[in-house]
Design a protein around this motif. Structure first.
Motif, short mmCIF file in Angstrom:
data_model
loop_
_atom_site.label_atom_id
_atom_site.label_comp_id
_atom_site.label_asym_id
_atom_site.label_seq_id
_atom_site.Cartn_x
_atom_site.Cartn_y
_atom_site.Cartn_z
N CYS B 460 0.84 -1.20 0.00
CA CYS B 460 0.00 0.00 0.00
C CYS B 460 0.88 1.25 0.00
N ALA B 461 1.89 1.25 0.86
CA ALA B 461 2.75 2.43 0.95
C ALA B 461 3.43 2.68 -0.38
N ASN B 464 1.06 4.12 -2.84
CA ASN B 464 0.87 5.55 -2.53
C ASN B 464 2.04 6.38 -3.06
N HIS B 465 3.24 5.89 -2.79
CA HIS B 465 4.42 6.63 -3.25
C HIS B 465 4.46 6.69 -4.78
N CYS B 467 1.92 6.79 -6.73
CA CYS B 467 0.97 7.85 -7.11
C CYS B 467 1.64 9.21 -6.99
N THR B 468 2.29 9.42 -5.86
CA THR B 468 2.92 10.72 -5.62
C THR B 468 3.94 11.02 -6.71
N GLU B 471 2.10 11.51 -10.07
CA GLU B 471 1.17 12.63 -10.08
C GLU B 471 1.87 13.95 -9.83
N CYS B 563 -5.99 1.90 -2.29
CA CYS B 563 -4.75 2.50 -2.78
C CYS B 563 -4.66 2.37 -4.30
N ASP B 566 -6.65 4.88 -6.22
CA ASP B 566 -5.96 6.18 -6.30
C ASP B 566 -4.99 6.18 -7.47
#
Lengths: 203, 759
Positions: B460-461, B464-465, B467-468, B471, B563, B566
């Motif tokens: 998940c982390a 998320n990273h 995506c960052t 994005e 996640c 996203d």
């Protein structure tokens, strides 16, 4: 099932043992689990609330407070619509580590994210170490909203989450309006007024 | 008066009849009486008819009467018989109860006698067995004796042979104590002597003496010691064997910890049946706890060595420093490639650990399932197992390592993506540049590596990273390039030709402006492809995640899905860049290019004579030239844009054309021939655009085509042939007001006629 107008992500952060999990459980399940074990990594719960007649889905991410999970929990900040920074009013140490948390928010979260400072465990009146006005001052300094809660007595817990939901819904509506204005559609102007009195909440 | 008399007559009162004087009244009365008589006789007939049936019934009743009397006496008899039987049964059953009681007492008595005999037998047996060192038999006797109810036996024996029983008990208690010491000592001695057979022999005796916990603890300690010995030996071997040429040297510590786990698993595999057979189920957890403690100790050693040999902490520190001093170039950055191998080993360590912990959990749960039928009790015990496994040292150590891993993996991913951006290059013939493929490859690699760690939070982390990075960092690069805009040169046609040819030749030696243009178009393609890649990445990862983590609980799956969704949303961010880029292109290329052509239309009169009309036929006033310009513009972009982007471009061009043309039409005036001319021009234009697109553009031209139709009318009223109920399959895109407006563009149409038109 997936019947909702908005979805918001709320992330709870703060030192280990300040009662983040209990706040979430109190709000989502209405219970206070005594002897809650330390959260591992990240947990999440969902609660759908009604704000002025619209269904709003709150996705609440409950993060582990322990240092070793920091790299995992930090990855959730950026996608958060709101952050709740929790400390324990009976523990000066948890209050003292706020600067570190604030700097984390500044480096990882979205700019101008809705942030709440929450002092939990006000049911333990006799062992209170952080006075209310100190917490309030702090929140003002960093332009955060402030509330003192008790997950055990359910005090201010619903208010906290509903206030966030109302605020985020308001922002989202304004954004929607702005976008639809840009694309040439006109929406009657009276949709802008949003009633913010707490009595309107439907549970 | 007459009426009341009539009424009276109908009552057929004789007196009234007698008083009748009027002839008519008398006749009436007579008729009435006759009618009454008739009815009465009819009634009588009916009654007489019924008489026979009633009589029959009476006879029937008379016949049944004696039967009923018999029935009554019979019933009474039956009733008394039943009462009698029930009393009898009552009596019998009470006797049976008495008998039963007596029987149970006899049984109990026999049981006691048997117990006493057993006791005797045990007392004698224990002595003999102890002398013969037959500990199993001795323990068996003691076990039997322990199952007897001592107090009850003593009670029953007080009267007659109390003394001998007491001595028996005394002997047995002594024997029990003696056995306990013997078993303890012998077990320890066997451990010392490494006599596996004796160890197991005495291990089996413990539960007979009701020493379950002690037995398991001792045995656990013995197994742990054995485990420790083997593990120590192996670790020395591992440390010696850090030969970098070995194929497995990169995953040495992962291999070491795997072997440790395999040892533990083997121990449990072998001894679980023994424990369950001799100690009963539900006790495995005691043994597991002890062995896990040793496993924790060994894992700590291995992981400690891993960290020191792989410079884990110092590299982590280096990464953290690079993150803190992000913008300071003075700090020497760690080459992300240095981390690659290390990261792969970390995920291997974690996935092995997860696998091992799952094994333990499965074993413990299986044991509990047979032990506890009660759901609540079992849940409670299961929670205990979960807690033990989650809070064991091994779990904690791995949590820390995964935490550090995420920091380093994120660093690796970000640095590699930045590197891909820096090293960006465009191959000849390629519409996108290398950084798109490279960046997405890296992101995918990193997330997939995180996936192979089996840590849900870790995946998940990393999602998320990812995506960052896509994005924010990556999108920022594209956005900045698009924001620079598409430079509008002086001679556009030539400029495009150069861009086109330079891309085809694979060398960009032309001026800076051409480079910028090429780069702009490449960036547009990059954004479009990135958006597609994001979607593909999401669906690929989703598929893999759901397969890999299928056995996880709902909560974990929900987390992963959230996640991932996203990540899917990242595609929209690239779409935004694309939209922005096209808006830039519209204002700097499309608009300036089309405007002069539309002006040419405006300056061409559509209020024309027959002669001019035929002249136009020979020397086209504007539309052919417009098409040439459009063709060269579209042609110059076709090669440089991806299919989707080119379609989008054509659509924008078409949109701009129709919009501008519509405006200009509204500003012009027409006569009948001018309308015809315009209709012709429009047809040529639509025909051309149809050839260059894959989709139908007629829809975009619907309003213009309808305008042309109106401008082409003979008379104002003719519009009604097409309007309203006569419109047929045609859907009007023009409002009635617009129709009037267009009609009024015709100089030869009278305005009041248009005004009176019923639309």
């Amino acid at each position: 099932m997936e019947d909702y107008k908005y979805l918001f992500k709320i992330v709870l952060i703060g030192d280990a043992g300040v009662g983040k999990t209990c706040l979430v459980r109190r709000f989502t399940q209405g219970l206070f689990p005594p002897g809650q074990a330390a959260t591992i990594g990240v947990d999440f719960m969902i609660k759908t609330v009604e704000i002025n007649g619209e269904r709003v889905k709150l996705q609440i991410w409950d993060t582990a407070g322990q240092e070793k999970f920091r790299s995992i929990t930090q990855s959730y900040y950026r996608a958060a619509n709101a952050l709740i920074l929790v400390y324990d009013v009976c523990s000066q140490a948890t209050f003292d580590s706020l600067p570190q948390w604030i700097s984390d928010i500044e480096s990882f979260a979205k700019h101008k994210v809705l942030a709440y400072l929450v002092g939990n465990k006000i049911d333990q009146i006799n062992s209170k170490e952080v006075p209310t006005y100190i917490g309030k001052q702090w929140a003002d300094r960093f332009e955060m909203r402030f509330l003192e809660t008790s997950a055990k007595d359910a005090e201010n817990v619903d208010i906290l989450f509903y206030d966030i939901a109302v605020e985020l819904t308001k922002d989202a509506r304004e954004k929607d309006k702005l976008e639809s204005d840009c694309s040439g559609f006109n929406i009657s102007p009276n949709t802008k007024t949003i009633n913010r009195c707490t009595a309107c909440f439907k549970f | 008066m007459a009426a009341s008399i009539n009424n009276a007559t109908s009552a057929t009162d004789l007196e009234t009849v007698e008083n009748l004087t009027d002839m008519k009244q008398i006749q009436d009365a007579y008729l009435k009486l006759c009618k009454d008589e008739e009815e009465l006789s009819k009634d009588l007939d009916n009654l007489l008819e019924n008489q026979t049936t009633l009589e029959d019934k009476m006879i029937g009743l008379h016949k049944t009467l004696p039967n009923l009397q018999i029935l009554q006496t019979d019933s009474k008899q039956l009733c008394s018989m039943v009462t009698f039987t029930s009393t009898l049964a009552e009596n019998v059953s009470s006797k049976v109860r008495q008998l039963d009681l007596a029987k149970s007492r006899v049984t109990a008595c026999m049981q006691r006698v048997e117990d006493i005999l057993d006791l005797k037998f045990c007392t004698d047996g224990v002595q003999a067995a102890l002398q013969n060192e037959d500990y199993e038999t001795a323990a068996g006797h003691i076990h039997r004796f322990r199952s007897l109810d001592e107090n009850v036996l003593k009670l029953s024996s007080d009267m007659n042979q109390g003394t001998s029983l007491d001595t028996s008990f005394k002997h047995l208690h002594e024997a029990e104590e003696k056995m306990k010491t013997i078993v303890h000592n012998k077990f320890d001695a066997s451990v010392q002597a490494r006599d596996v057979a004796s160890i197991e022999r005495f291990f089996k005796i413990f539960p007979l003496l009701d020493l379950h916990e002690e037995g398991l603890t001792k045995f656990g300690k013995y197994l742990a010691a054995k485990l420790s010995e083997d593990a120590d030996k192996r670790l020395i071997l591992v440390l010696k064997g850090t030969d970098s040429t070995d194929r497995r040297s990169n995953v040495l510590f992962a291999d070491a910890i795997t072997q440790l786990f395999e040892d533990v698993a083997r121990i449990i595999e072998i001894h679980q049946p023994l424990v369950e057979a001799k100690y009963g189920s539900g006790r495995l957890i005691t043994l597991l706890k002890i062995i896990q403690k040793e496993c924790d100790r060994q894992s700590r050693k291995i992981l400690g060595e891993f960290k020191s040999k792989r410079d884990f902490d110092s590299r982590l520190q280096h990464v953290q420093q690079s993150l803190i001093f992000h913008k300071q170039l003075t700090v020497e950055k760690l080459d992300p490639k240095d981390l690659d191998v290390l990261l792969s080993e970390v995920v291997l360590l974690n996935t092995r650990t997860e696998l091992y912990l799952r094994f333990l959990k499965r074993r413990a749960f299986g044991d509990l399932e047979t032990a506890f039928q009660d759901e609540d009790k079992r849940k409670e015990k299961e929670a205990e197992v979960d807690k033990v496994l989650q809070s064991c040292d091994l779990s904690r150590l791995l949590q820390e390592i995964i935490g550090s891993y995420i920091t380093m993996e994120e660093y690796f991913m970000r640095e590699m993506v930045l590197k891909a951006v820096v090293m960006d290059s465009t191959d000849s013939g390629s519409q996108t540049s290398s950084m798109v493929d490279d960046s997405f490859f890296i992101v995918k690699k990193c997330v997939r590596r995180a996936m192979s760690s089996s840590s849900v939070d870790g995946v998940c982390a990393m999602i998320n990273h990812a995506c960052t990075i896509l994005e924010q960092d990556f999108r920022e690069v594209l956005f900045n390039r698009v924001r620079a805009g598409f430079p509008s040169g002086f001679d556009l046609t030539q400029a495009y030709n150069i861009v086109q040819s330079s891309i085809q030749q694979g060398k960009l030696q032309s001026s800076d402006i051409e480079k910028t243009k090429a780069q702009f178009l490449t960036t547009l393609n990059n954004a479009e492809v990135s958006s597609e890649y994001s979607k593909a990445l999401k669906s690929n990862l989703e598929e893999e995640v759901l397969k890999l983590f299928a056995q996880c609980n709902e909560q974990s799956i929900a987390k992963l899905e959230s996640c991932l969704s996203d990540l899917g949303a990242v595609a929209n961010k690239f779409k935004d860049v694309l939209e922005f880029g096209f808006s830039q292109l519209t204002s700097s290329v499309i608009k300036p290019k089309i405007k002069p052509q539309i002006d040419a239309f405006l300056s061409t009169s559509h209020n024309i004579s027959e002669e001019e009309f035929s002249n136009y036929e020979a020397n086209d006033p504007w539309v052919q030239n417009f098409i040439v310009v459009l063709d060269s513009m579209l042609g110059s972009f076709k090669e440089s844009l991806t299919g989707t982007n080119y379609d989008k471009f054509v659509s924008l061009v078409t949109g701009e054309c129709t919009m501008q043309l519509e405006k200009s039409v509204m500003k012009s005036v027409f006569n009948r021939l001018g309308g015809l001319q315009f209709d012709k021009e429009l047809r040529v234009l639509v025909a051309y655009l149809t050839t260059v697109t894959t989709w139908t553009i007629r829809d975009k031209f619907a309003r213009l085509t309808q305008m042309a139709t109106i401008l082409n009318l003979e008379k104002v009223n003719e519009i009604l042939d097409y309007w309203g109920p006569n419109s047929g399959p045609l859907t009007w895109r023009l409002t009635p007001a617009e129709v009037r407006q267009v009609l009024s563009l015709r100089v030869d149409f009278r305005s009041d006629e248009i005004k009176w038109l019923k639309l």
